[in-house]
Design a protein around this motif. Structure first.
Motif, PDB file in Angstrom:
ATOM      1  N   UNK A  40      72.613 -45.363  61.555  1.00 21.91           N
ATOM      2  CA  UNK A  40      73.810 -46.166  61.300  1.00 21.91           C
ATOM      3  C   UNK A  40      74.368 -46.666  62.631  1.00 21.91           C
ATOM      4  N   UNK A  41      74.477 -45.756  63.603  1.00 21.14           N
ATOM      5  CA  UNK A  41      75.035 -46.149  64.897  1.00 21.14           C
ATOM      6  C   UNK A  41      74.193 -47.235  65.563  1.00 21.14           C
ATOM      7  N   UNK A  42      72.874 -47.096  65.452  1.00 22.90           N
ATOM      8  CA  UNK A  42      71.989 -48.115  66.026  1.00 22.90           C
ATOM      9  C   UNK A  42      72.201 -49.460  65.339  1.00 22.90           C
ATOM     10  N   UNK A  43      72.269 -49.441  64.014  1.00 26.76           N
ATOM     11  CA  UNK A  43      72.451 -50.685  63.265  1.00 26.76           C
ATOM     12  C   UNK A  43      73.805 -51.314  63.580  1.00 26.76           C
ATOM     13  N   UNK A  61      80.273 -39.716  55.517  1.00 20.34           N
ATOM     14  CA  UNK A  61      79.683 -40.452  56.629  1.00 20.34           C
ATOM     15  C   UNK A  61      80.781 -41.145  57.437  1.00 20.34           C
ATOM     16  N   UNK A  62      81.683 -41.816  56.732  1.00 23.54           N
ATOM     17  CA  UNK A  62      82.775 -42.524  57.417  1.00 23.54           C
ATOM     18  C   UNK A  62      83.611 -41.547  58.242  1.00 23.54           C
ATOM     19  N   UNK A  63      83.872 -40.372  57.667  1.00 23.10           N
ATOM     20  CA  UNK A  63      84.679 -39.375  58.380  1.00 23.10           C
ATOM     21  C   UNK A  63      83.971 -38.859  59.628  1.00 23.10           C
ATOM     22  N   UNK A  64      82.636 -38.874  59.614  1.00 27.76           N
ATOM     23  CA  UNK A  64      81.890 -38.326  60.748  1.00 27.76           C
ATOM     24  C   UNK A  64      81.604 -39.339  61.854  1.00 27.76           C
ATOM     25  N   UNK A  65      81.862 -40.627  61.597  1.00 25.64           N
ATOM     26  CA  UNK A  65      81.620 -41.619  62.651  1.00 25.64           C
ATOM     27  C   UNK A  65      82.683 -41.510  63.743  1.00 25.64           C
ATOM     28  N   UNK A  66      82.298 -41.852  64.964  1.00 21.67           N
ATOM     29  CA  UNK A  66      83.276 -41.917  66.056  1.00 21.67           C
ATOM     30  C   UNK A  66      84.272 -43.043  65.750  1.00 21.67           C
ATOM     31  N   UNK A  67      85.501 -42.939  66.254  1.00 19.85           N
ATOM     32  CA  UNK A  67      86.522 -43.948  65.927  1.00 19.85           C
ATOM     33  C   UNK A  67      86.067 -45.386  66.112  1.00 19.85           C
ATOM     34  N   UNK A  68      85.371 -45.704  67.218  1.00 14.92           N
ATOM     35  CA  UNK A  68      84.984 -47.097  67.451  1.00 14.92           C
ATOM     36  C   UNK A  68      83.937 -47.547  66.431  1.00 14.92           C
ATOM     37  N   UNK A  69      82.936 -46.663  66.196  1.00 19.02           N
ATOM     38  CA  UNK A  69      81.900 -46.989  65.217  1.00 19.02           C
ATOM     39  C   UNK A  69      82.505 -47.117  63.825  1.00 19.02           C
ATOM     40  N   UNK A  70      83.509 -46.248  63.564  1.00 17.84           N
ATOM     41  CA  UNK A  70      84.121 -46.285  62.246  1.00 17.84           C
ATOM     42  C   UNK A  70      84.774 -47.642  61.997  1.00 17.84           C
ATOM     43  N   UNK A  71      85.418 -48.158  63.055  1.00 16.87           N
ATOM     44  CA  UNK A  71      86.087 -49.438  62.916  1.00 16.87           C
ATOM     45  C   UNK A  71      85.055 -50.525  62.596  1.00 16.87           C
ATOM     46  N   UNK A  72      83.960 -50.533  63.361  1.00 15.79           N
ATOM     47  CA  UNK A  72      82.871 -51.481  63.100  1.00 15.79           C
ATOM     48  C   UNK A  72      82.363 -51.349  61.671  1.00 15.79           C
ATOM     49  N   UNK A  73      82.102 -50.098  61.290  1.00 15.95           N
ATOM     50  CA  UNK A  73      81.537 -49.822  59.967  1.00 15.95           C
ATOM     51  C   UNK A  73      82.448 -50.361  58.871  1.00 15.95           C
ATOM     52  N   UNK A  74      83.762 -50.092  59.008  1.00 18.77           N
ATOM     53  CA  UNK A  74      84.697 -50.524  57.974  1.00 18.77           C
ATOM     54  C   UNK A  74      84.836 -52.042  57.959  1.00 18.77           C
ATOM     55  N   UNK A  75      84.784 -52.673  59.135  1.00 16.09           N
ATOM     56  CA  UNK A  75      84.863 -54.135  59.170  1.00 16.09           C
ATOM     57  C   UNK A  75      83.730 -54.750  58.345  1.00 16.09           C
ATOM     58  N   UNK A  76      82.559 -54.116  58.438  1.00 17.89           N
ATOM     59  CA  UNK A  76      81.396 -54.628  57.698  1.00 17.89           C
ATOM     60  C   UNK A  76      81.489 -54.312  56.214  1.00 17.89           C
ATOM     61  N   UNK A  77      81.842 -53.060  55.895  1.00 14.94           N
ATOM     62  CA  UNK A  77      81.658 -52.603  54.515  1.00 14.94           C
ATOM     63  C   UNK A  77      82.928 -52.599  53.678  1.00 14.94           C
ATOM     64  N   UNK A  78      84.077 -52.806  54.325  1.00 12.73           N
ATOM     65  CA  UNK A  78      85.343 -52.614  53.619  1.00 12.73           C
ATOM     66  C   UNK A  78      85.358 -53.237  52.235  1.00 12.73           C
ATOM     67  N   UNK A  79      84.879 -54.466  52.158  1.00 11.80           N
ATOM     68  CA  UNK A  79      85.018 -55.183  50.894  1.00 11.80           C
ATOM     69  C   UNK A  79      83.896 -54.852  49.928  1.00 11.80           C
ATOM     70  N   UNK A  80      82.950 -54.033  50.383  1.00  9.74           N
ATOM     71  CA  UNK A  80      81.841 -53.690  49.493  1.00  9.74           C
ATOM     72  C   UNK A  80      81.874 -52.208  49.097  1.00  9.74           C
ATOM     73  N   UNK A  81      82.847 -51.466  49.625  1.00  7.63           N
ATOM     74  CA  UNK A  81      82.908 -50.039  49.323  1.00  7.63           C
ATOM     75  C   UNK A  81      83.191 -49.830  47.835  1.00  7.63           C
ATOM     76  N   UNK A  82      82.497 -48.838  47.245  1.00  8.86           N
ATOM     77  CA  UNK A  82      82.795 -48.510  45.859  1.00  8.86           C
ATOM     78  C   UNK A  82      84.184 -47.881  45.765  1.00  8.86           C
ATOM     79  N   UNK A  83      84.836 -48.114  44.649  1.00 14.32           N
ATOM     80  CA  UNK A  83      86.170 -47.547  44.442  1.00 14.32           C
ATOM     81  C   UNK A  83      86.155 -46.036  44.657  1.00 14.32           C
TER      82      UNK A  83
END
Lengths: 473, 473
Positions: B38-41, B65-87
């Motif tokens: 995930x971090x590499x991607x 997974x989201x809870x285990x990401x580092x703060x910076x990676x988490x921000x990136x991850x959420x920017x990408x997936x926020x609108x696709x996350x399952x309820x």
């Protein structure tokens, strides 16, 4: 009897109707009124009244009632009811009391109780018997039951094998809903309650599951493999019960399939047993912190005293080491007795700050908020920062108090300086000690606390008295 | 669409088949490999790879997974997936992170998420929103959903009303199994999973329940009232969640009916929510002992530091009182500095013995092993006996050590005597303080510990230094 009529489980139909609204005030444990009535009936030796009082109760409530009776009344009560107690009541009893009851029963009676229980509860009961009685009970059971129970006893305690029941509902992957319903209506030996249908292939290996609610809503001609969940986590029989609890919690399960080494379905774990496990593990975590065993409350005084000694010995060694540190400064203290007045403060503040850090770290390890992949450096730096922030605040307050109290500003600086040193150490050691213990395979929940307070005591005294020796004498 | 085909719940059918055996080693949290990939991607900005990596995961695992990401990676991850996350993923997130995610979503997106969740989870999510957004989300929902959620928000936090879901299966007491099955096959708006059928009369008041397994095994012409359990505990909507947890544990329930003030069925609580409650309550019990909040671990350092201050202030006041006691004996200590070396021992032993007693008593109160009808005198006498037994043992050991160390037999007697006094007091106060706090409506889990150690510190110093002043100077 082929094709049994499905009825309510045995023993329940003779309990009277109770649709009642829960009253929080009266929810927990037997009511005062019930206890009084039971005690009066026991005193009068009125067996029919005792029996009529417990008849409407759920087995779990009868077990609670027995636990709440005074020892003498309990003996009377058991003498009267022992041979009439429902199997489930016996299995709900606290371990110490269950042994007391079971010890008085003949093997034939025990065999009857064992037959009525699900395999997991039956194994629990069997393992407490002495080898002779256990063998006699097993010998008097039908061959299949005996084989299940003998195998059950071979699984390690606290493993999935002990939690599972062997009665299960396995459905062929060739069947449709109609065939399944017909099978369920006619099969004997099904569990009393089940929540998921496990679909197995010809080798008895699970390929999916169908929640009962979905099966019930599907038409008769639909194949189960068309509606099954293919996301299925198989629990190996030797899995630790803590891992099982994690699975249920994480995925909101109500039942889970247990497989043997060849991946064949051999049992099912249901959520009621997992709730018990979660409760037990939480209790253990809590009591272990202060070196108390989970049998502490119900054990007699001499046993309780003995069980608590270990932790007190640790405390003793801890304080003796701290005393040794202080003794190195006897001269300074003799010269300046105010130091003796203030010296417990640094040790206490460091100890309590450290215990907070330890508790959070141990809990995070237990809930897997910290995993082997966590960023340990970030944790440690956070705790160092927290320690430093609070240390500075309290150093200023206490330095001022100490300086003012004894009219000596140098004393205030020494106190504040020692405080900062010890509280930052507490933040560091409170994280590192449990992490290292966990890494090398020791249980941080039991050992980390006393170990940490030994260090904060010694460092607290050493820093305070050492700084005082350097700057005040 | 009338008469929907029953299928697997939305969102699940596109997850690939996973029948896999649980591996304990890899069970907890995201694997190192997954985190690395995930971090590499994320670093490469490769959105499709990120999406394909999380696609096979259960929503609870994505949340982990989201809870285990580092703060910076988490921000990136959420920017990408926020609108696709399952309820469900959003609802599984730790509270602090959930707020972070939800704050970034538009009301329309939130409304969509809310619609997919069961009412209990939807209310949880709604209550964290600011009033404006909450209103906007509610306004965009269909009238019935909105009414349920608005009512849900009016129930007190930690009550049955918050735990329950409104989607439920109520069956008329006039129906037979066949009619019920036909209803279930054709009804829309049923919950995804259910485990018991609640039988209601014409006024919607529950009269009994039928576990699904039993309904499934019964023939079509059988009336449900003939196979239902008449032992049914109705949970009033304002019942505290702790009482709900007790019910599930005590009676091994998988679901329970919730009723309004008129006794009408309005919701159902399922065991997965109760498991979460049991876990939360256990965590709170554990962390409260050391004055730590349950948000401690995930909070930023300055917040954590602030949250821990209260307990440190209590520690501070405690030690200052103890210091004041010691200061009364400054003269004695100046005369005889060995006292300063030994004086922490009595206080520490009494404090730790007392904390053991407190923990056992507080736990027994929480698990209702102690009820208002318990024999309190028996508890206190037991703890006095335990305290005395261990006190005598340790008094002899420590008296000998102290006497030998400083070559003064009188010092040994003073140390041993003070120890007996303080440890017996610890047994008494460790039982009485939590019992009294509980009786007058204070929470013994949070306050009893610090209060007790203040007394054992003061009495420990006072007894030791007082006896020394009397007999040694």
């Amino acid at each position: 009897m082929a094709g049994p009529e499905v009825e309510k489980p045995t023993g329940e139909e003779d309990r009277p109707t109770i649709v009642e609204t829960v009253d929080e005030e009266e929810l927990y444990g037997p009511s005062e009124e019930l206890l009084e009535n039971i005690n009066a009936a026991l005193a009068a030796g009125d067996i029919p009244v005792v029996e009529s009082l417990i008849e409407p109760l759920h087995p779990a409530d009868v077990a609670d009632l027995i636990e709440h009776l005074e020892p003498e009344q309990r003996k009377l009560f058991l003498d009267i009811t022992r041979h009439a107690l429902e199997a489930e009541t016996i299995s709900h009893l606290d371990e110490a009391l269950r042994e007391e009851v079971v010890d008085q029963m003949a093997p034939a009676e025990l065999a009857e109780v064992v037959t009525e229980l699900d395999t997991d509860d039956a194994v629990d009961l069997l393992e407490d018997l002495d080898a002779d009685t256990q063998q006699q009970v097993l010998d008097s059971l039908p061959a299949e039951d005996r084989a299940y129970l003998e195998q059950g006893l071979t699984f390690p305690e606290d493993s999935a094998g002990r939690l599972m029941q062997r009665e299960l509902v396995a459905i062929s992957d060739q069947w449709n809903v109609g065939e399944t319903v017909d099978y369920l209506r006619n099969a004997e030996d099904l569990p009393d309650d089940f929540y998921d249908l496990y679909i197995v292939d010809a080798d008895k290996k699970p390929v999916g599951s169908v929640p009962l609610s979905r099966a019930m809503r599907s038409k008769r001609d639909i194949k189960l493999t068309d509606v099954m969940d293919e996301e299925l986590r198989l629990v190996p029989v030797d899995t630790d019960q803590e891992a099982v609890a994690y699975l249920f919690r994480q995925y909101g399960l109500v039942s889970a399939p247990v497989v043997d080494g060849d991946g064949r379905l051999i049992g099912v774990i249901t959520v009621d047993d997992v709730v018990r496990v979660i409760d037990e593990e939480a209790e253990e975590d809590l009591l272990n912190i202060v070196g108390v065993s989970d049998t502490d409350f119900h054990a007699p005084a001499y046993k309780t005293a003995f069980l608590r000694v270990r932790w007190l010995v640790v405390t003793l060694v801890n304080t003796l080491i701290a005393s040794f540190v202080i003794s190195r400064f006897e001269g300074t203290i003799g010269h300046y007795p105010a130091l003796a007045v203030l010296m417990p403060i640094t040790a206490a503040m460091g100890g309590n700050a450290g215990v907070q850090v330890i508790t959070v770290t141990v809990r995070a390890l237990a809930t897997r908020d910290i995993t082997p992949n966590s960023n340990v450096m970030r944790l440690i730096s956070k705790e160092l920062a927290v320690g430093l922030m609070n240390a500075v605040v309290f150093a200023i307050i206490l330095g001022a108090v100490g300086g003012y109290w004894f009219g000596h500003i140098g004393l205030g600086f020494v106190l504040g300086g020692a405080m900062i040193f010890n509280m930052v150490w507490a933040g560091f050691a409170g994280t590192v000690i449990p992490l290292v213990m966990d890494r090398i395979g020791l249980d941080p929940a039991t050992g980390a606390g006393p170990f940490l307070t030994t260090t904060t005591d010694c460092l607290g005294f050493f820093a305070f008295l050492g700084l005082a020796t350097l700057f005040l004498t």
